[in-house]
Design an enzyme around this catalytic site. Structure first.
Site, mmCIF file in Angstrom:
data_model
loop_
_atom_site.group_PDB
_atom_site.id
_atom_site.type_symbol
_atom_site.label_atom_id
_atom_site.label_comp_id
_atom_site.label_asym_id
_atom_site.label_seq_id
_atom_site.Cartn_x
_atom_site.Cartn_y
_atom_site.Cartn_z
ATOM 1 C CG ASP A 4 -11.993 3.780 -27.023
ATOM 2 O OD1 ASP A 4 -11.023 3.007 -26.884
ATOM 3 O OD2 ASP A 4 -12.309 4.283 -28.115
ATOM 4 C CE1 TYR A 63 -7.137 0.449 -32.197
ATOM 5 C CE2 TYR A 63 -5.502 -0.863 -31.042
ATOM 6 C CZ TYR A 63 -6.452 0.133 -31.034
ATOM 7 O OH TYR A 63 -6.710 0.832 -29.878
ATOM 8 C CE1 TYR A 66 -8.492 4.026 -33.062
ATOM 9 C CE2 TYR A 66 -10.507 4.511 -34.251
ATOM 10 C CZ TYR A 66 -9.850 3.873 -33.224
ATOM 11 O OH TYR A 66 -10.535 3.088 -32.356
ATOM 12 C CG HIS A 126 -11.140 -1.200 -24.421
ATOM 13 N ND1 HIS A 126 -10.327 -0.306 -23.773
ATOM 14 C CD2 HIS A 126 -11.666 -0.510 -25.475
ATOM 15 C CE1 HIS A 126 -10.352 0.868 -24.393
ATOM 16 N NE2 HIS A 126 -11.159 0.766 -25.425
#
Length: 313
Positions: A102, A147, A230, A290
């Site tokens: 990730d 998201y 993020y 994922h």
């Protein structure tokens, strides 16, 4: 699991929680994503240790049992690059193999680009080479309820997550993000509203696993996780045309929702990623999500060890 040793290692004033197993001269360092911690690598750590490697996984600063940076809102992904390099230096490791999942894939590649002498090879899962900056993720090509767009908005995810206890947030994210669709909320929804309470945990993720994750996020919370990756994903790295010249392996589950990011499938399957990582090999796992390393640990472990054994360090 009982043979995994835990300690705190001070790196530039922060105590990082480090898990370790194995005594081999070749060192493998695992870098987690979100909503993960060191524990996400439990199967891989044991497998590579049994194969003769020294396996190290740590919680990034601000995650799990590691200290929070003094000013989390100023942190960027490039700080993680420094953390990996400095941890290697503190532990006296001159050269290592980096495995990232990730967003952990991003510092794995960038450490290899910026400090090539420290990295023998790179393996990533779920995410290819991505350079932080305004074009890192094409948010504008996805609905506004995407998201990442929602989580980049200061305060929004905090309010959304705050309606639930930590364990429920982890359960919801793990369940939602193990599907093949990109999580997108409607105008009258938040991301947590996409979760159906009647949906069971994925069969490969137990209540014990959930408790292990939740117990550590109860300490750290989500404050730093929302900043890195993020809210800092769009911050320029300052790197010009970085190249990763070591051997690299990308393992992708073909049912990974990341394939549905705009341009991502072409970027991976079309070989564009090799412009940045010339020695990249990509292997696909047909039913993989994922979280392919937890879903199919034996298959992923075999791929990792076969790749590692081909490398020299």
């Amino acid at each position: 699991m009982e043979n995994i040793q835990h300690s705190h290692v001070e790196v530039k004033g922060l105590k990082l929680h480090v898990a370790e197993i194995g005594t081999g001269e070749k060192v493998v360092v695992f870098l987690h994503g979100f909503p993960e911690i060191w524990y996400t690598w439990r199967y891989q750590m044991i497998a590579v240790a049994n194969a003769g490697y020294r396996a190290i996984a740590f919680d990034f600063g601000g995650y799990g049992l590691s200290d929070h940076p003094a000013e989390p809102e100023k942190a960027t992904i490039m700080d993680l690059v420094d953390d990996v390099k400095d941890l290697l230096d503190t532990l006296g490791i001159s050269n290592a193999i980096l495995i990232g999942k990730d967003f952990g894939a991003i510092p794995a590649y960038l450490v290899a680009a910026v400090h090539p002498e420290k990295v023998a090879s790179v393996i990533t899962l779920g995410v290819p080479f991505i350079l932080p900056g305004p074009s890192a993720v094409q948010n504008h090509l996805l609905p506004k309820g995407f998201y990442i767009t929602r989580w980049q908005e200061p305060g929004r995810a905090e309010t959304d997550f705050g309606r639930f206890d930590v364990k429920s947030v982890i359960r919801n994210i793990y369940t939602l993000f193990s599907k093949s669709e990109v999580p997108v909320a409607g105008d009258d929804q938040e991301i947590m509203d996409l979760f159906n309470p009647s949906t069971p945990l994925p069969p490969w993720f137990s209540e014990e696993d959930l408790t292990a994750y939740a117990s550590q996020y109860e300490k750290s919370g989500f404050r730093f996780a929302l900043q890195v990756p993020y809210r800092s994903l769009t911050v320029e790295s300052g790197l010009i045309d970085p190249k990763v010249n070591v051997p690299a392996l990308l393992i992708m589950g073909e049912k990974d929702y990341c394939f549905n990011f705009p341009g991502m499938e072409d970027y991976i399957r079309g070989g564009v990623a090799k412009n940045f990582v010339p020695k990249l090999e990509t292997i696909y796992i047909p039913e993989g999500s994922h979280f392919v390393h937890e879903q199919f640990p034996e298959q992923v472990n075999k791929l990792i060890i076969e790749f590692l054994d081909k490398q020299s360090i």
